[in-house]
Scaffold this active site. Structure first.
Site, PDB file in Angstrom:
ATOM      1  N   ASP A   1       5.720  -5.328   1.102  1.00 34.59           N
ATOM      2  CA  ASP A   1       4.726  -4.252   1.030  1.00 34.59           C
ATOM      3  C   ASP A   1       4.703  -3.682  -0.381  1.00 34.59           C
ATOM      4  O   ASP A   1       5.396  -2.708  -0.703  1.00 34.59           O
ATOM      5  CB  ASP A   1       4.963  -3.151   2.073  1.00 34.59           C
ATOM      6  CG  ASP A   1       4.505  -3.574   3.462  1.00 34.59           C
ATOM      7  OD1 ASP A   1       4.001  -4.708   3.609  1.00 34.59           O
ATOM      8  OD2 ASP A   1       4.640  -2.772   4.402  1.00 34.59           O
TER       9      ASP A   1
ATOM     10  N   HIS B   1      10.803  -8.730   5.917  1.00 27.10           N
ATOM     11  CA  HIS B   1      10.101  -7.451   5.910  1.00 27.10           C
ATOM     12  C   HIS B   1      10.367  -6.615   7.175  1.00 27.10           C
ATOM     13  O   HIS B   1      10.701  -5.448   7.106  1.00 27.10           O
ATOM     14  CB  HIS B   1       8.600  -7.650   5.713  1.00 27.10           C
ATOM     15  CG  HIS B   1       7.877  -6.349   5.549  1.00 27.10           C
ATOM     16  ND1 HIS B   1       8.139  -5.486   4.512  1.00 27.10           N
ATOM     17  CD2 HIS B   1       6.932  -5.745   6.317  1.00 27.10           C
ATOM     18  CE1 HIS B   1       7.386  -4.408   4.631  1.00 27.10           C
ATOM     19  NE2 HIS B   1       6.642  -4.536   5.716  1.00 27.10           N
TER      20      HIS B   1
ATOM     21  N   HIS C   1       9.534  -2.194   5.927  1.00 30.50           N
ATOM     22  CA  HIS C   1       8.548  -1.950   6.984  1.00 30.50           C
ATOM     23  C   HIS C   1       8.616  -0.537   7.562  1.00 30.50           C
ATOM     24  O   HIS C   1       7.589   0.136   7.650  1.00 30.50           O
ATOM     25  CB  HIS C   1       8.694  -3.002   8.086  1.00 30.50           C
ATOM     26  CG  HIS C   1       7.474  -3.201   8.920  1.00 30.50           C
ATOM     27  ND1 HIS C   1       6.197  -3.121   8.421  1.00 30.50           N
ATOM     28  CD2 HIS C   1       7.340  -3.486  10.252  1.00 30.50           C
ATOM     29  CE1 HIS C   1       5.329  -3.351   9.410  1.00 30.50           C
ATOM     30  NE2 HIS C   1       5.996  -3.573  10.516  1.00 30.50           N
ATOM     31  N   VAL C   2       9.786  -0.108   8.000  1.00 29.04           N
ATOM     32  CA  VAL C   2       9.944   1.253   8.518  1.00 29.04           C
ATOM     33  C   VAL C   2      10.190   2.157   7.313  1.00 29.04           C
ATOM     34  O   VAL C   2      11.098   1.893   6.521  1.00 29.04           O
ATOM     35  CB  VAL C   2      11.126   1.319   9.500  1.00 29.04           C
ATOM     36  CG1 VAL C   2      11.316   2.742   9.996  1.00 29.04           C
ATOM     37  CG2 VAL C   2      10.893   0.361  10.656  1.00 29.04           C
ATOM     38  N   HIS C   3       9.389   3.209   7.187  1.00 29.99           N
ATOM     39  CA  HIS C   3       9.443   4.020   5.967  1.00 29.99           C
ATOM     40  C   HIS C   3      10.535   5.075   6.055  1.00 29.99           C
ATOM     41  O   HIS C   3      10.292   6.282   6.124  1.00 29.99           O
ATOM     42  CB  HIS C   3       8.071   4.647   5.694  1.00 29.99           C
ATOM     43  CG  HIS C   3       7.015   3.601   5.557  1.00 29.99           C
ATOM     44  ND1 HIS C   3       5.683   3.833   5.788  1.00 29.99           N
ATOM     45  CD2 HIS C   3       7.108   2.289   5.231  1.00 29.99           C
ATOM     46  CE1 HIS C   3       5.004   2.708   5.605  1.00 29.99           C
ATOM     47  NE2 HIS C   3       5.851   1.763   5.277  1.00 29.99           N
TER      48      HIS C   3
ATOM     49  N   HIS D   1       7.425   0.848  14.469  1.00 23.33           N
ATOM     50  CA  HIS D   1       7.652  -0.598  14.430  1.00 23.33           C
ATOM     51  C   HIS D   1       8.841  -1.005  15.312  1.00 23.33           C
ATOM     52  O   HIS D   1       9.530  -1.970  15.026  1.00 23.33           O
ATOM     53  CB  HIS D   1       7.867  -1.083  12.991  1.00 23.33           C
ATOM     54  CG  HIS D   1       6.765  -0.675  12.061  1.00 23.33           C
ATOM     55  ND1 HIS D   1       5.451  -0.992  12.305  1.00 23.33           N
ATOM     56  CD2 HIS D   1       6.781   0.019  10.909  1.00 23.33           C
ATOM     57  CE1 HIS D   1       4.695  -0.502  11.315  1.00 23.33           C
ATOM     58  NE2 HIS D   1       5.476   0.118  10.472  1.00 23.33           N
TER      59      HIS D   1
ATOM     60  N   ASP E   1       8.547  -1.395   0.398  1.00 16.97           N
ATOM     61  CA  ASP E   1       7.388  -0.586   0.801  1.00 16.97           C
ATOM     62  C   ASP E   1       7.032   0.449  -0.253  1.00 16.97           C
ATOM     63  O   ASP E   1       6.834   1.617   0.043  1.00 16.97           O
ATOM     64  CB  ASP E   1       7.662   0.086   2.159  1.00 16.97           C
ATOM     65  CG  ASP E   1       8.013  -0.925   3.238  1.00 16.97           C
ATOM     66  OD1 ASP E   1       9.093  -1.550   3.128  1.00 16.97           O
ATOM     67  OD2 ASP E   1       7.220  -1.106   4.165  1.00 16.97           O
TER      68      ASP E   1
ATOM     69  N   TYR F   1      -0.164  -1.678  -1.205  1.00 19.54           N
ATOM     70  CA  TYR F   1      -0.933  -0.951  -0.189  1.00 19.54           C
ATOM     71  C   TYR F   1      -2.418  -0.846  -0.546  1.00 19.54           C
ATOM     72  O   TYR F   1      -3.111   0.069  -0.119  1.00 19.54           O
ATOM     73  CB  TYR F   1      -0.340   0.440   0.098  1.00 19.54           C
ATOM     74  CG  TYR F   1       0.962   0.357   0.878  1.00 19.54           C
ATOM     75  CD1 TYR F   1       2.136  -0.043   0.253  1.00 19.54           C
ATOM     76  CD2 TYR F   1       1.003   0.631   2.242  1.00 19.54           C
ATOM     77  CE1 TYR F   1       3.326  -0.163   0.958  1.00 19.54           C
ATOM     78  CE2 TYR F   1       2.196   0.517   2.954  1.00 19.54           C
ATOM     79  CZ  TYR F   1       3.336   0.119   2.307  1.00 19.54           C
ATOM     80  OH  TYR F   1       4.509   0.000   3.010  1.00 19.54           O
TER      81      TYR F   1
ATOM     82  N   ASN G   1       3.592  -7.043   5.664  1.00 11.18           N
ATOM     83  CA  ASN G   1       2.295  -7.053   6.349  1.00 11.18           C
ATOM     84  C   ASN G   1       1.155  -6.594   5.441  1.00 11.18           C
ATOM     85  O   ASN G   1       0.018  -7.014   5.612  1.00 11.18           O
ATOM     86  CB  ASN G   1       2.342  -6.205   7.628  1.00 11.18           C
ATOM     87  CG  ASN G   1       2.818  -4.795   7.380  1.00 11.18           C
ATOM     88  OD1 ASN G   1       3.895  -4.595   6.800  1.00 11.18           O
ATOM     89  ND2 ASN G   1       2.041  -3.808   7.785  1.00 11.18           N
TER      90      ASN G   1
HETATM   91 FE   LIG Z   1       5.260  -3.009   6.405  1.00 10.18          FE
END
Ligand SMILES: [Fe+2]
Ligand SMILES: *[C@@H]1O[C@H](CO)[C@@H](O)[C@H](O)[C@H]1NC(C)=O
Ligand SMILES: *[C@@H]1O[C@H](CO)[C@@H](O)[C@H](O)[C@H]1NC(C)=O
Ligand SMILES: *[C@@H]1O[C@H](CO)[C@@H](O)[C@H](O)[C@H]1NC(C)=O
Ligand SMILES: *[C@@H]1O[C@H](CO)[C@@H](O)[C@H](O)[C@H]1NC(C)=O
Ligand SMILES: *[C@@H]1O[C@H](CO)[C@@H](O)[C@H](O)[C@H]1NC(C)=O
Length: 476
Positions: free
Chosen positions: A206, A328, A365-367, A338, A177, A209, A243
């Site tokens: 990711d 991801h 995915h989870v930041h 998420h 990410d 962005y 995503n």
């Molecule tokens: Fe993501």
């Protein structure tokens, strides 16, 4: 809890030590927070908004010269590490898709012929995107390569991995990410300057962005390519689709998922019998790496399901002891972001991961950052009520490393109390290193951006699930 907190305190950077001591002591003394699981780090960082670097930033500079190759990046180009895919973009004219290359000690220069492609996305037109696969390289060798032949030539280099084998040490970096904010730049700098030198990056999805911009402004795919070139032109990044790679935008007529990503980032999926670039495998040194797609069909009878079903029995732990999976969307995630998004894929594939003793699963995915205990949750059958994760020495450790630093900012809101499966969680940006020593041991460390380059904020000695299936939990 207290001991763990203090041991990680002892490695923390000086600026925030005082606050940290007070917090940790506070927890130890009054036990105010419920703590069913592992450690929730209360590391205190400066809270700044995460913003993207402006278009005129140094890291986005276009290389000088007519038709100069830009956004140069490499990834593994075959199943065993003797191939490399070299990709780059030219903007003035197509130019040559050839790569000239030679080994450090060899005199003979060779060349490989690639191809170029372009695409349109709403009102954006891409440059000429070149992909060229170099094959039959020697293992464990430094190669120089040149792109831009005939116009402005640029020279880079890479090291091929050692030949696949059970006790071959190898050091992987882990980034997820990433995006292109000032924090993203810090993460990449910390990875580059980490004294434990990563030799290849496992990227858990990711990338740019760009889709957060109006009309998914694909110029931000180009800037991202220029930003990360300083690492990925010299060492392979192993790609996973997230995503933000879907770029599905029917409102502007873009209905083909993964279009910019598939055009720009090629992977060697055919070498592992996959029928799509979103799920595939590679061997590298002593690791067998399986990349899965959280955003492609994974239910029973789907291409990804059938591929994985055939793939797992092929992994020979005598040859590649370390079985690593990238995806991801995490299956075990105790943040309120998420939450449970990975659940349907977990239900489909977790029994296989336990059966085949996957060592570790990396997701993004989870930041934020999180590391799980070795747990599984595979006993439930609709009527028996057995739906709580249990400790399982055949199960992988699940690591969420979606803390690369993209513009969406940190995930700070966690589920409370911390579930028992969660060993360590912290809302900070950073990267990790998975350092394989031999068939039984690998040293893992997570590095937060606020610390000095050598500081390890979370660590674990991994014991291989096939060769050394002892309890390696850090909290038992
Ligand atoms: Fe993501
Ligand atoms: C694309 O369309 C947007 C919105 O109409 C506009 O701001 C932008 O300048 C256009 N870009 C190009 C390359 O035409
Ligand atoms: C990004 O990081 C590099 C290396 O630390 C630095 O030279 C550069 O100035 C940074 N750029 C921005 C825009 O922060
Ligand atoms: C597994 O790998 C080992 C070591 O390379 C090899 O000797 C053995 O034949 C392989 N087993 C299978 C079933 O291919
Ligand atoms: C954290 O997430 C929960 C669940 O989504 C929500 O109810 C709560 O308001 C959030 N807390 C904060 C401080 O955002
Ligand atoms: C494997 O590496 C670990 C950690 O460096 C070491 O303690 C162990 O002795 C090594 N095993 C062998 C067989 O060399």
């Amino acid at each position: 809890m207290g001991l763990l907190g203090l041991s990680s305190f002892s490695r923390a950077s000086s600026s925030s030590m005082v606050a940290y001591v007070i917090l940790v002591l506070g927890l130890v003394l009054n036990g105010a927070l419920p703590c069913n699981g592992g450690q929730t780090s209360l590391f205190v960082r400066k809270v700044e908004k995460t913003i993207d670097m402006p278009l005129d930033s140094d890291v986005f500079r276009v290389p000088p010269g007519y038709n100069a190759p830009q956004q140069v990046h490499i990834t593994q180009g075959d199943h065993v590490g003797k191939g490399v895919i070299v990709s780059w973009v030219t903007v003035d004219e197509p130019g040559s898709s050839k790569v000239l290359y030679w080994s450090e000690n060899g005199k003979q220069k060779k060349q490989a012929e690639g191809k170029f492609t372009t695409y349109r996305f709403f009102n954006y037109t891409s440059g000429y995107i070149h992909h060229c696969t170099i094959r039959n390289l020697e293992f464990n060798t430094k190669y120089y390569y040149v792109v831009g032949i005939g116009h402005t030539e640029r020279t880079f280099w890479f090291l091929t991995p050692p030949e696949v084998g059970p006790d071959v040490p190898y050091t992987f970096g882990l980034i997820g990410d990433l995006g292109q904010s000032f924090d993203s730049n810090r993460t990449l700098t910390h990875y580059e300057l980490n004294p434990q030198k990563g030799q290849a990056v496992l990227f858990v999805g990711d990338l740019s962005y760009a889709d957060n911009y109006p009309n998914h402004d694909n110029v931000r795919w180009d800037t991202w390519g220029r930003f990360v070139e300083r690492s990925v032109a010299y060492q392979p990044w192993i790609w996973t689709a997230g995503n933000h790679e879907i770029d599905f935008a029917p409102e502007i007529g873009e209905t083909k998922p993964f279009k910019p990503y598939s055009k720009r980032y090629h992977v060697p999926y055919k070498a592992s019998g996959s029928t799509a670039p979103f799920w595939y495998s590679i061997k590298r040194a002593s690791a067998y790496i399986i990349v899965l797609s959280s955003y492609s069909a994974y239910g029973k009878y789907t291409p990804q399901y059938k591929w994985l079903e055939d793939e797992l029995p092929k992994v020979n732990r005598s040859e590649t002891p370390w079985l690593i999976v990238l995806m991801h969307s995490p299956w075990y995630n105790s943040y309120n972001y998420h939450y449970m998004e990975g659940e349907t894929m977990r239900v489909m594939y977790e029994p296989w991961f336990v059966q085949y003793k996957v060592d570790v699963v990396f997701a993004g995915h989870v930041h934020a950052y999180e590391r799980s205990e070795r747990v599984s949750n595979v006993a439930y059958n609709i009527v028996n009520g057995k739906c709580i994760p249990v400790k399982d020495q055949s199960a992988p450790v699940y690591i969420t490393i979606g803390d690369g630093g993209n513009l969406e900012g940190l995930a700070t809101n966690m589920t409370e109390p911390q579930p028992a499966y969660s060993a360590y969680r912290e809302a900070s940006f950073g990267h990790a290193i998975f350092d394989i020593k031999n068939r039984t041991h690998a040293y893992y460390s997570w590095h937060r951006n606020q610390d000095g380059y050598a500081v390890e904020a979370d660590t674990m000695w991994f014991f291989n699930r096939h060769w050394h299936q002892l309890d390696d939990s850090t909290s038992s």
